[in-house]
Enzyme design. Structure first.
Site, PDB file in Angstrom:
ATOM      1  CD  GLU A  66      -6.819  -4.111 -11.834  1.00 15.38           C
ATOM      2  OE1 GLU A  66      -7.847  -4.072 -11.147  1.00 15.38           O
ATOM      3  OE2 GLU A  66      -6.222  -5.173 -12.105  1.00 15.38           O
ATOM      4  CG  ASP A  75      -0.271  -5.669  -8.235  1.00 12.40           C
ATOM      5  OD1 ASP A  75       0.648  -5.526  -7.413  1.00 12.40           O
ATOM      6  OD2 ASP A  75      -1.463  -5.757  -7.900  1.00 12.40           O
ATOM      7  CG  HIS A 113      -2.041  -1.051   1.045  1.00 11.68           C
ATOM      8  ND1 HIS A 113      -3.189  -0.872   0.317  1.00 11.68           N
ATOM      9  CD2 HIS A 113      -2.079  -2.336   1.510  1.00 11.68           C
ATOM     10  CE1 HIS A 113      -3.906  -1.982   0.347  1.00 11.68           C
ATOM     11  NE2 HIS A 113      -3.247  -2.894   1.059  1.00 11.68           N
ATOM     12  CG  ASP A 138       1.174   0.514  -5.324  1.00 10.88           C
ATOM     13  OD1 ASP A 138       0.362   0.799  -4.420  1.00 10.88           O
ATOM     14  OD2 ASP A 138       0.957  -0.378  -6.182  1.00 10.88           O
ATOM     15  CB  ALA A 149      -4.171 -16.362  -4.175  1.00  9.34           C
ATOM     16  N   GLY A 150      -3.843 -12.808  -4.037  1.00  9.50           N
ATOM     17  CA  GLY A 150      -2.876 -11.748  -3.755  1.00  9.50           C
ATOM     18  C   GLY A 150      -1.604 -11.859  -4.571  1.00  9.50           C
TER      19      GLY A 150
HETATM   20  C1  GLA Z   1      -2.845  -4.507  -4.827  1.00 11.26           C
HETATM   21  C2  GLA Z   1      -2.705  -3.345  -5.797  1.00 11.26           C
HETATM   22  C3  GLA Z   1      -1.291  -2.764  -5.787  1.00 11.26           C
HETATM   23  C4  GLA Z   1      -0.819  -2.475  -4.369  1.00 11.26           C
HETATM   24  C5  GLA Z   1      -1.090  -3.662  -3.459  1.00 11.26           C
HETATM   25  C6  GLA Z   1      -0.784  -3.353  -2.020  1.00 11.26           C
HETATM   26  O1  GLA Z   1      -2.067  -5.595  -5.245  1.00 11.26           O
HETATM   27  O2  GLA Z   1      -3.019  -3.738  -7.107  1.00 11.26           O
HETATM   28  O3  GLA Z   1      -1.227  -1.609  -6.588  1.00 11.26           O
HETATM   29  O4  GLA Z   1      -1.415  -1.299  -3.880  1.00 11.26           O
HETATM   30  O5  GLA Z   1      -2.431  -4.107  -3.532  1.00 11.26           O
HETATM   31  O6  GLA Z   1       0.564  -3.098  -1.857  1.00 11.26           O
END
Ligand code: GLA
Length: 385
Positions: A158, A170, A34, A36, A121-122
């Site tokens: 997005e 990402d 969080h 970026d 799943a992050g």
């Molecule tokens: C998601 C968002 C990223 C970043 C992360 C947290 O993956 O797509 O831009 O903010 O959360 O670091």
């Protein structure tokens, strides 16, 4: 994931040969969560799991797409009102539109895709999907966009078509990934540096809570809103401040009485997290993995208590790691579910995985999924077989 299977699915679906195969990976992030969209630093790397697509221009103004894993098809035009109904198709549509906005003459095409990066799943399955198509369509339709512009097109997808006001980490990681290297990206200047990452004696492993974070968009956007509210308050006195990245501790203390306590806590976390990324970079240069691990635990604590993007399952797996003596562990990505990322000594690996599975099963009735991480290359076209 295997390109022959994608190619066969494409042929079965459209009866045509000659499609090109493109692939783009998901990502891990060692630290810097969080940060970026706050102009701070992140420290991601691309992984050996991602999305693979077969694509063939069809000479029409229409896209026909087949999601192999979901057995779903979508057909849509390329004009701004042609937004498809299916969530997954919106990513492809969004990329087409964002490339067109940036001057690429995207025409119709047929495509089939599949992935082995788990959804929700992050690990950024959506960025992998966006980056696959951004990279491919730029090449297939003779665009001249560089990888940074492609990453921005993914991020804009997005924002404009999927309702997530994400940062650029990402998409950047998915496009710029380099095998064996993490990247430290300054999200304000967009300067980046590769850091070879080969922690001798340690392994990186992801433990998936299996809690999907797909519905977390509004909570994510709310976190971003908190940060922007605090920046706006600070700007009244310090107009040069653009992001939380630019905020010093005295500035934050000064406005504490005039902002909501929740927004204040969120900002504290972000400023601390930006400092942690830099501390981790220094520690890595010294080969000091104990410090790296300690910072990971600090991040988890901040994500859980200050930024409040953790959940019971993530906290549980984090505690199991700590109890087991794992060097570093934290929730990874946006939060609200998904994986913990763990830096584990080789000789503790077996014991840790065993204990995490056993305890998670006893508590939640299922085992977490385990993913060993190999840090890999970013988006590319696959050679013809
Ligand atoms: C998601 C968002 C990223 C970043 C992360 C947290 O993956 O797509 O831009 O903010 O959360 O670091």
């Amino acid at each position: 994931m295997n390109k022959e299977i994608i190619q066969e699915a494409f042929i079965a679906c459209y009866g045509a040969r000659g499609a090109q195969i493109y692939t783009s990976p998901g990502r891990i992030n060692l630290i810097g969560e969080h940060t970026d969209y706050n102009g701070g630093f992140v420290f991601p790397g691309a992984i050996d799991k991602g999305i693979m697509a077969a694509i063939l221009p069809n000479g029409r103004r229409e896209v026909r797409a087949f999601a192999i894993d979901l057995h779903e098809q979508a057909t849509f035009g390329l004009c701004k009102n042609d937004l498809p109904a299916q969530g997954w198709a919106r990513y492809i549509f969004g990329i087409c539109r964002e490339l067109i906005k940036r001057g690429v003459c995207v025409g119709g095409f047929d495509t089939a895709f599949a992935g082995d990066v788990p959804l929700g799943a992050g690990m950024s399955s959506s960025a992998a999907l966006e980056s696959t198509y951004a990279f491919a369509l730029n090449e297939l339709f003779d665009g001249r966009l560089d990888k940074l512009e492609l990453a921005k097109a993914g991020q804009a997808t997005e924002h404009n078509y999927c309702g997530v006001k994400c940062g650029i980490m990402d998409q950047f990681a998915s496009l710029f990934g380099k095998a064996g290297n993490l990247m430290r990206l300054d999200c304000r200047s967009l300067e980046y540096r590769y850091f070879p990452f080969d922690p001798k004696g340690y392994r990186l492993v992801l433990l998936d809570t299996l809690v999907k974070h797909e519905l977390a968009a509004s909570a994510y956007n709310k976190r971003r809103q908190s940060c922007e509210t605090v920046v706006a308050e600070i700007q009244k006195k310090y107009p040069q401040v653009q992001f939380l990245r630019d905020v010093t501790w005295p500035m934050l203390d000064e406005i504490k009485p005039s902002v909501d306590s929740e927004d204040y806590r969120r900002s504290r976390y972000v400023i601390q997290e930006i400092e942690r990324v830099l501390a981790v970079c220094e520690a890595l240069e010294r080969g000091d993995y104990e410090t790296v691990g300690a910072k990971m635990y600090e991040t988890h604590h901040g994500m859980s208590q200050l930024y409040e993007v953790s959940c019971g399952e993530l906290d549980f797996l984090n505690a199991v790691a700590r109890d087991c003596g794992v060097t570093g562990s934290r929730a990874m990505g946006g939060g609200f579910g998904g994986c913990t990322i763990n830096l584990v000594k080789d000789d503790l690996y077996g014991k840790f995985i065993h204990s995490a599975k056993e305890k998670y099963l006893a508590r939640y009735g299922k085992e977490p999924k385990i993913y060993d991480v190999a840090i890999s290359d970013g988006a590319k076209r696959m050679a013809k077989s």
